[in-house]
Scaffold this active site. Structure first.
Site, PDB file in Angstrom:
ATOM      1  N   HIS A  37      33.629  -4.636  -8.995  1.00  0.00           N
ATOM      2  CA  HIS A  37      32.179  -4.746  -8.768  1.00  0.00           C
ATOM      3  C   HIS A  37      31.878  -4.937  -7.279  1.00  0.00           C
ATOM      4  O   HIS A  37      30.908  -4.395  -6.758  1.00  0.00           O
ATOM      5  CB  HIS A  37      31.612  -5.950  -9.533  1.00  0.00           C
ATOM      6  CG  HIS A  37      31.753  -5.859 -11.016  1.00  0.00           C
ATOM      7  ND1 HIS A  37      32.608  -6.649 -11.736  1.00  0.00           N
ATOM      8  CD2 HIS A  37      31.122  -5.072 -11.921  1.00  0.00           C
ATOM      9  CE1 HIS A  37      32.504  -6.366 -13.012  1.00  0.00           C
ATOM     10  NE2 HIS A  37      31.622  -5.406 -13.167  1.00  0.00           N
ATOM     11  N   GLN A 153      30.626   7.136 -18.911  1.00  0.00           N
ATOM     12  CA  GLN A 153      29.340   6.469 -18.647  1.00  0.00           C
ATOM     13  C   GLN A 153      28.696   7.048 -17.384  1.00  0.00           C
ATOM     14  O   GLN A 153      27.488   7.328 -17.356  1.00  0.00           O
ATOM     15  CB  GLN A 153      29.568   4.971 -18.472  1.00  0.00           C
ATOM     16  CG  GLN A 153      28.382   4.214 -17.897  1.00  0.00           C
ATOM     17  CD  GLN A 153      28.595   2.719 -17.890  1.00  0.00           C
ATOM     18  OE1 GLN A 153      28.480   2.083 -18.922  1.00  0.00           O
ATOM     19  NE2 GLN A 153      28.885   2.137 -16.747  1.00  0.00           N
TER      20      GLN A 153
HETATM   21  O1  PAF Z   1      29.190  -0.663 -16.912  1.00  0.00           O
HETATM   22  C1  PAF Z   1      28.490  -1.624 -17.267  1.00  0.00           C
HETATM   23  O2  PAF Z   1      28.733  -2.758 -16.879  1.00  0.00           O
HETATM   24  C2  PAF Z   1      27.311  -1.401 -18.201  1.00  0.00           C
HETATM   25  O3  PAF Z   1      27.600  -0.427 -19.141  1.00  0.00           O
HETATM   26  C3  PAF Z   1      25.989  -1.098 -17.481  1.00  0.00           C
HETATM   27  C4  PAF Z   1      26.060   0.203 -16.686  1.00  0.00           C
HETATM   28  C5  PAF Z   1      25.641  -2.250 -16.541  1.00  0.00           C
HETATM   29  C6  PAF Z   1      24.850  -0.954 -18.498  1.00  0.00           C
HETATM   30  O4  PAF Z   1      24.698  -2.107 -19.273  1.00  0.00           O
END
Ligand code: PAF
Length: 281
Positions: A37, A153
């Protein structure tokens, strides 16, 4: 750094930032932050004057039998990390703020969200696309950054952002890995020491398969060898170990275009996912 919990407060804070000039980058997360992150935040800071990070464990992307309740929540520690990283705003709404009484909208992205995790976790990508569309509408950033670890995603969000004319530039950031190759994930916290050792087989199987494909090996045989390697390490079930078109994510039975290997498998009670680009020799 200001922590905001209502859309009204967020709008006010963002108006202040925009009045200062400069662009805004959004890093959506579910918290339990790790170096992966923080790499998104670093990349966001390189692109925009103001960085907004959201922490919201989104209930609609978890199936009833999944780990919504167990998902690690460490907001105070996360806030300290974000403050030190120079984030301007931590957007941490409650479930009631995000989905008020009567909420009835669903965003469903067809095609790219249908196979792989879309097949293994029905409804998951509707939950992701809907919450990310809301985050985009709330923050209206110039950039939004997502990790390549969640490769499907990222593809779903790219499609949604383009289809809805958001004008937001979606930035994919390479996966961060531990020294043993395991992709950083908040869910790694669930692994016992023994499972953590066994989990090394996941990036190794991907690396071996990518090298074999680059060297011209048969796709079906390579994928079968990868699945065997994971089964031997104790992964069960293996939801998929697949070679897909790098953009549309359609499965490939020949390596004849830009491609990605993607895997999802469970070790003990923990479901891990990972992926790797396959390069041409
Ligand atoms: O990757 C994540 O942490 C989640 O899927 C996101 C993109 C914040 C959506 O809730």
């Amino acid at each position: 750094m200001q922590i905001v919990r209502t859309v009204a407060e967020l709008r006010e804070r963002l108006a202040g930032l925009r009045a200062d000039g400069g662009q805004v980058a959004l890093v959506p997360t579910m918290g339990a932050l790790h170096a992966g992150h923080l790499a998104l935040v670093t990349e966001a800071k390189a692109r925009a004057a103001h960085v907004v990070v959201s922490i919201f464990v989104n209930p609609t992307q978890f199936a009833p039998h999944e780990d919504f309740d167990a998902y690690p929540r460490r907001e105070a520690a996360d806030a300290r990390l974000l403050e030190a990283a120079g984030v301007a705003v931590l957007w941490a709404p409650t479930v009631a703020e995000m989905y008020p009484q009567g909420f009835a909208t669903n965003i469903s992205v067809s095609g790219v969200s249908e196979g792989l995790d879309g097949a293994a976790r029905p409804g998951h990508f509707d939950g992701v696309a809907t919450v990310v569309a809301k985050l985009f509408a709330q923050v209206r950033p110039d950039f939004a950054l997502f990790g390549e670890k969640d490769y499907q995603q990222l593809a779903v969000i790219r499609r949604m952002a383009a289809d809805l004319d958001t004008g937001i530039e979606i930035v994919g950031v390479p996966t961060q890995r531990d020294d043993d190759g395991l992709a950083l994930s908040s869910r790694n916290a669930y692994l016992s020491d023994e499972e953590r050792l066994a989990a090394r087989a996941l990036p190794r199987a991907l690396g071996e398969a990518a090298a074999a494909l680059t060297a011209g090996a048969d796709v079906a045989e390579t994928l079968a060898a990868g699945r065997r390697r994971l089964a031997e390490a104790g992964f069960d079930p293996i939801d998929y170990f697949a070679l897909c078109d790098a953009a549309a994510l359609a499965p490939l039975d020949r390596f004849d275009r830009p491609a990605r290997l993607l895997v999802a498998a469970r070790i003990g009670r923990t479901r891990l996912i990972d992926n790797l680009e396959v390069s041409v020799a």
